[in-house]
Scaffold this active site. Structure first.
Site, mmCIF file in Angstrom:
data_model
loop_
_atom_site.group_PDB
_atom_site.id
_atom_site.type_symbol
_atom_site.label_atom_id
_atom_site.label_comp_id
_atom_site.label_asym_id
_atom_site.label_seq_id
_atom_site.Cartn_x
_atom_site.Cartn_y
_atom_site.Cartn_z
ATOM 1 N N TYR A 6 42.400 -31.986 42.006
ATOM 2 C CA TYR A 6 41.325 -31.832 41.004
ATOM 3 C C TYR A 6 40.338 -30.739 41.393
ATOM 4 C CZ TYR A 6 42.974 -36.611 39.997
ATOM 5 O OH TYR A 6 43.742 -37.720 39.744
ATOM 6 N N TYR A 133 42.399 -44.094 31.603
ATOM 7 C CA TYR A 133 43.064 -43.347 32.669
ATOM 8 C C TYR A 133 44.161 -44.233 33.247
ATOM 9 C CZ TYR A 133 44.231 -41.046 37.001
ATOM 10 O OH TYR A 133 44.936 -40.449 38.008
ATOM 11 N N ASP A 223 46.658 -52.568 33.415
ATOM 12 C CA ASP A 223 46.678 -51.632 34.533
ATOM 13 C C ASP A 223 45.501 -52.003 35.429
ATOM 14 O OD1 ASP A 223 46.406 -49.593 36.319
ATOM 15 O OD2 ASP A 223 46.476 -47.966 34.843
ATOM 16 N N LYS A 250 46.466 -48.941 44.502
ATOM 17 C CA LYS A 250 45.251 -48.698 45.299
ATOM 18 C C LYS A 250 45.012 -49.722 46.420
ATOM 19 C CE LYS A 250 42.873 -45.437 42.429
ATOM 20 N NZ LYS A 250 43.195 -45.282 41.020
#
Ligand SMILES: *Cc1c(COP(=O)(O)O)cnc(C)c1O
Length: 404
Positions: A6, A133, A223, A250
């Site tokens: 990014y 996202y 999600d 994660k």
């Protein structure tokens, strides 16, 4: 040369070099700082946790990896048994993969093929949220609505098979009314939309979504790559509203090593279970079920249970409310708090320019994005450390650019 994530490489600031890390502290040659974002929300037990480090070392002494194609092993079996017991409802079937994005891809593929296997070829559309996202791979970008990825829209034009709605019940009802025959799934980041701007919304929306999915036979996908393992103040949002497919990543491995899982309920699994080989799920990441990852994930979940992490998260939320609730300053639009997440949304992203360096000088590592200054701390943080993080956030608005 490293190509960083990014980042415009031409104008990127020098990243901080980490030479050691322990607890909430990241150590650089110039001094140490608290990681207020848990290495992208994953390091829930802090760094160098003796139990987790031991789990990886012990497994590495045995073997680090074997593929799951035709082979299996104890760490992956134990982790899937643990997930079956730890996760709510009949979310019993674990498909492992190496990252959250891939695990979302798998969930989307499962939902589509579930209907294809039933001969329902018209159900090719996905319902998802605005500001969603779901990862950086192509299909996840497409079901996502993160403004950083809008180049895909510019390049491709309209998204044909994705419908975005805001987190409002009338919009939800309208979308189901209009598209239910073509929908295979509704995918959401439940209660907390992370990378799309730390947006929080009400449980009633998810309760209604569950009803509509049942009514119209559409699969509901949560999600929980970011929200799972306590971040919203719930173990999983799936404890409150049960999805058909749950995606975790994660924090799954306590941030030790990349791994993720797509967990299906009985209904979804049964849609693939057949004498017909063409109805099998055609997916298989090389490193799925990696033995190091599974060993550390199992220990991470055991720690989460044994050391009552939900109590730690409630303490973080209470301290955060004490320090941040009602905080206001010029440029601050809103302060949002949910479980182990706090976000100060500012009116203009420019207001946060220089904040990372400011925080660094006060011993805090932060990484604002969009209009969000936020913290998602490791759950083992002490009161003093957490207060340092929150005080630094507030100080930016009173003493901007000043030396500490
Ligand atoms: C981070 C994230 C992903 C992607 O996970 P990766 O491991 O980075 O591929 C997917 N969904 C959500 C909600 C996330 O926060």
């Amino acid at each position: 040369m490293i190509w960083y994530p990014y980042q415009q490489m031409k104008t990127m600031k020098e990243p901080y070099k980490i030479i050691d890390a322990e607890g909430v502290w990241l150590k650089t040659p110039e001094g140490e700082m608290i990681d207020s974002i848990s290495s992208w929300w994953s390091v829930i037990h802090g760094y160098k946790h003796p139990v987790l480090t031991r789990a990886i070392k012990d497994q590495a002494d045995n073997f680090s990896h074997v593929m799951l194609g035709g082979l299996t092993h104890e760490p992956v079996q134990k982790l899937s048994d643990k997930l079956r017991e730890f996760l709510p409802g009949d979310l019993d079937y674990s498909f492992f993969s190496d990252s959250g994005s891939v695990a979302v891809e798998v969930a989307l593929k499962m939902a589509l093929q579930y209907y294809v296997n039933r001969g329902e070829m018209k159900r090719i559309k996905v319902l998802s949220l605005t500001h969603a996202y779901h990862g950086d791979t192509f299909k996840t970008m497409e079901v996502g609505d993160d403004e950083d990825y809008h180049f895909i829209l510019e390049a491709y034009g309209e998204k044909k098979n994705v419908i975005h709605i805001p987190t409002e019940i009338p919009a939800l009802e309208e979308a189901f009314e209009k598209y239910h025959e073509e929908l295979n799934c509704f995918i959401v980041e439940p209660l907390l939309q992370g990378a799309g701007g730390m947006r929080m919304y009400d449980l009633s929306f998810l309760i209604r979504a569950r009803q509509l999915c049942d009514q119209y036979g559409v699969l509901l996908i949560f999600d929980e790559v970011a929200t799972g393992f306590g971040r919203t103040g719930n173990r999983f949002v799936a404890d409150l509203v049960l999805p058909d497919i749950l995606v975790l990543g994660k924090a799954l491995t306590g941030g030790y090593i990349g791994h993720a899982v797509t967990v299906a309920n009985h209904k979804v699994y049964d849609g693939f279970y057949s004498d017909d080989p063409a109805k099998a799920l055609m997916h298989g990441p090389t490193f799925m079920g990696n033995a190091l990852a599974c060993s550390v994930a199992l220990k991470s979940i055991e720690l989460f249970e044994q050391e009552d992490y939900m109590a730690k998260i409630r303490r973080i939320e209470a301290l955060t409310r004490r320090e941040m609730e009602g905080f206001t300053a010029p440029g601050v639009k809103e302060v949002r708090i949910m479980g182990g997440c706090v976000c100060v949304e500012v009116r203009d992203a420019g207001i946060l320019e220089g904040y990372q360096q400011f925080a660094r000088k006060r011993g805090v590592f932060s990484r604002p994005f969009l209009n969000c200054m936020y913290a998602m701390v490791p759950y083992i943080i002490s009161e003093e450390e957490l207060v340092r993080v929150l005080t630094t956030m507030k100080a930016w608005f009173s003493g901007r650019g000043q030396e500490p």
